[in-house]
Design a protein around this motif. Structure first.
Motif, PDB file in Angstrom:
ATOM      1  N   GLY A  15       0.796  -1.214   0.000  1.00  0.00           N
ATOM      2  CA  GLY A  15       0.000   0.000   0.000  1.00  0.00           C
ATOM      3  C   GLY A  15       0.832   1.268   0.000  1.00  0.00           C
ATOM      4  O   GLY A  15       0.286   2.366  -0.206  1.00  0.00           O
ATOM      5  N   GLY A  16       2.120   1.127   0.229  1.00  0.00           N
ATOM      6  CA  GLY A  16       3.010   2.281   0.271  1.00  0.00           C
ATOM      7  C   GLY A  16       3.487   2.705  -1.110  1.00  0.00           C
ATOM      8  O   GLY A  16       3.045   2.171  -2.131  1.00  0.00           O
ATOM      9  N   SER A  17       4.409   3.657  -1.105  1.00  0.00           N
ATOM     10  CA  SER A  17       4.908   4.236  -2.355  1.00  0.00           C
ATOM     11  C   SER A  17       6.427   4.304  -2.347  1.00  0.00           C
ATOM     12  O   SER A  17       7.054   4.403  -1.279  1.00  0.00           O
ATOM     13  N   LEU A  18       6.982   4.255  -3.532  1.00  0.00           N
ATOM     14  CA  LEU A  18       8.403   4.497  -3.751  1.00  0.00           C
ATOM     15  C   LEU A  18       8.549   5.250  -5.064  1.00  0.00           C
ATOM     16  O   LEU A  18       7.714   5.114  -5.968  1.00  0.00           O
ATOM     17  N   ARG A  19       9.630   6.014  -5.158  1.00  0.00           N
ATOM     18  CA  ARG A  19       9.955   6.695  -6.404  1.00  0.00           C
ATOM     19  C   ARG A  19      11.349   6.281  -6.833  1.00  0.00           C
ATOM     20  O   ARG A  19      12.327   6.575  -6.133  1.00  0.00           O
ATOM     21  N   LEU A  20      11.426   5.607  -7.959  1.00  0.00           N
ATOM     22  CA  LEU A  20      12.716   5.213  -8.509  1.00  0.00           C
ATOM     23  C   LEU A  20      13.223   6.297  -9.442  1.00  0.00           C
ATOM     24  O   LEU A  20      12.441   6.947 -10.143  1.00  0.00           O
ATOM     25  N   SER A  21      14.534   6.458  -9.450  1.00  0.00           N
ATOM     26  CA  SER A  21      15.184   7.386 -10.364  1.00  0.00           C
ATOM     27  C   SER A  21      16.236   6.633 -11.166  1.00  0.00           C
ATOM     28  O   SER A  21      16.817   5.665 -10.678  1.00  0.00           O
ATOM     29  N   CYS A  22      16.467   7.105 -12.361  1.00  0.00           N
ATOM     30  CA  CYS A  22      17.511   6.533 -13.209  1.00  0.00           C
ATOM     31  C   CYS A  22      18.258   7.696 -13.836  1.00  0.00           C
ATOM     32  O   CYS A  22      17.702   8.431 -14.657  1.00  0.00           O
ATOM     33  N   ALA A  23      19.498   7.867 -13.419  1.00  0.00           N
ATOM     34  CA  ALA A  23      20.330   8.952 -13.926  1.00  0.00           C
ATOM     35  C   ALA A  23      21.174   8.435 -15.085  1.00  0.00           C
ATOM     36  O   ALA A  23      21.820   7.379 -14.979  1.00  0.00           O
ATOM     37  N   ALA A  24      21.173   9.180 -16.176  1.00  0.00           N
ATOM     38  CA  ALA A  24      21.906   8.782 -17.374  1.00  0.00           C
ATOM     39  C   ALA A  24      23.079   9.707 -17.628  1.00  0.00           C
ATOM     40  O   ALA A  24      22.986  10.924 -17.409  1.00  0.00           O
ATOM     41  N   SER A  25      24.164   9.127 -18.060  1.00  0.00           N
ATOM     42  CA  SER A  25      25.314   9.935 -18.460  1.00  0.00           C
ATOM     43  C   SER A  25      25.198  10.248 -19.948  1.00  0.00           C
ATOM     44  O   SER A  25      24.394   9.652 -20.657  1.00  0.00           O
ATOM     45  N   GLY A  26      25.988  11.157 -20.397  1.00  0.00           N
ATOM     46  CA  GLY A  26      26.005  11.457 -21.822  1.00  0.00           C
ATOM     47  C   GLY A  26      25.106  12.631 -22.171  1.00  0.00           C
ATOM     48  O   GLY A  26      24.173  12.968 -21.443  1.00  0.00           O
ATOM     49  N   ARG A  27      25.381  13.233 -23.308  1.00  0.00           N
ATOM     50  CA  ARG A  27      24.671  14.438 -23.715  1.00  0.00           C
ATOM     51  C   ARG A  27      23.457  14.145 -24.587  1.00  0.00           C
ATOM     52  O   ARG A  27      22.732  15.056 -24.956  1.00  0.00           O
ATOM     53  N   THR A  28      23.253  12.865 -24.937  1.00  0.00           N
ATOM     54  CA  THR A  28      22.194  12.552 -25.889  1.00  0.00           C
ATOM     55  C   THR A  28      21.001  11.881 -25.237  1.00  0.00           C
ATOM     56  O   THR A  28      20.217  11.235 -25.900  1.00  0.00           O
ATOM     57  N   PHE A  29      20.849  12.066 -23.937  1.00  0.00           N
ATOM     58  CA  PHE A  29      19.756  11.423 -23.199  1.00  0.00           C
ATOM     59  C   PHE A  29      18.410  11.716 -23.844  1.00  0.00           C
ATOM     60  O   PHE A  29      17.561  10.837 -23.957  1.00  0.00           O
ATOM     61  N   SER A  30      18.197  12.940 -24.283  1.00  0.00           N
ATOM     62  CA  SER A  30      16.896  13.341 -24.811  1.00  0.00           C
ATOM     63  C   SER A  30      16.557  12.660 -26.124  1.00  0.00           C
ATOM     64  O   SER A  30      15.413  12.719 -26.572  1.00  0.00           O
ATOM     65  N   SER A  31      17.525  11.995 -26.743  1.00  0.00           N
ATOM     66  CA  SER A  31      17.249  11.311 -28.001  1.00  0.00           C
ATOM     67  C   SER A  31      16.939   9.826 -27.802  1.00  0.00           C
ATOM     68  O   SER A  31      16.737   9.099 -28.770  1.00  0.00           O
ATOM     69  N   TYR A  32      16.883   9.386 -26.544  1.00  0.00           N
ATOM     70  CA  TYR A  32      16.574   7.999 -26.233  1.00  0.00           C
ATOM     71  C   TYR A  32      15.201   7.878 -25.593  1.00  0.00           C
ATOM     72  O   TYR A  32      14.848   8.655 -24.696  1.00  0.00           O
ATOM     73  N   ALA A  33      14.460   6.893 -26.030  1.00  0.00           N
ATOM     74  CA  ALA A  33      13.287   6.482 -25.269  1.00  0.00           C
ATOM     75  C   ALA A  33      13.779   5.688 -24.057  1.00  0.00           C
ATOM     76  O   ALA A  33      14.855   5.070 -24.104  1.00  0.00           O
TER      77      ALA A  33
END
Length: 124
Positions: A15-33
């Motif tokens: 019933g609880g919540s969690l928030r996962l994060s995924c940090a990406a390296s590189g300058r082209t992150f915005s071009s990846y799904a």
């Protein structure tokens, strides 16, 4: 080359919540799904959620629809998975992944880069 590092996993009651994060390296992150998958040792990998590079399209597994929300912040090179109403069956290792393609995002074979994963344990 894209390197992915997940964080935010842990132990939570049902019933609880969690928030996962995924940090990406590189300058082209915005071009990846980006996608989230889960896989425990000895189990098959399961699609959880995905988001297009522009964040205009999101996809969810039926088992998490209405409970999980995927989002991304291209300025921070980070993708998130907000998990609410967690259940014991959500216990797993959660991996983020990056795909140079913008379709077929439910399939792990579409992804070129994977993170090491973060453990999520939901106690009932």
């Amino acid at each position: 080359q894209v390197q992915l590092v997940e964080s935010g996993g842990g132990l939570v009651q049902a019933g609880g919540s969690l928030r996962l994060s995924c940090a990406a390296s590189g300058r082209t992150f915005s071009s990846y799904a980006m996608g989230w998958f889960r896989q425990a040792p000895g189990k098959e990998r399961e699609f959880v959620a995905a988001i297009s590079w522009s964040a205009t399209r999101t996809y969810y597994a039926e088992s998490v629809k209405g409970r999980f929300t995927i989002s991304r912040d291209n300025a921070k090179n980070t993708v998130y998975l907000q998990m609410n109403s967690l259940r014991a069956e959500d216990t797993d290792v959660y991996h983020c992944a990056a795909s140079p393609l913008d379709y077929g995002l439910r399939y792990g074979g579409r992804y070129a880069y994977w993170g090491q994963g973060t453990q999520v344990t939901v106690s009932s």
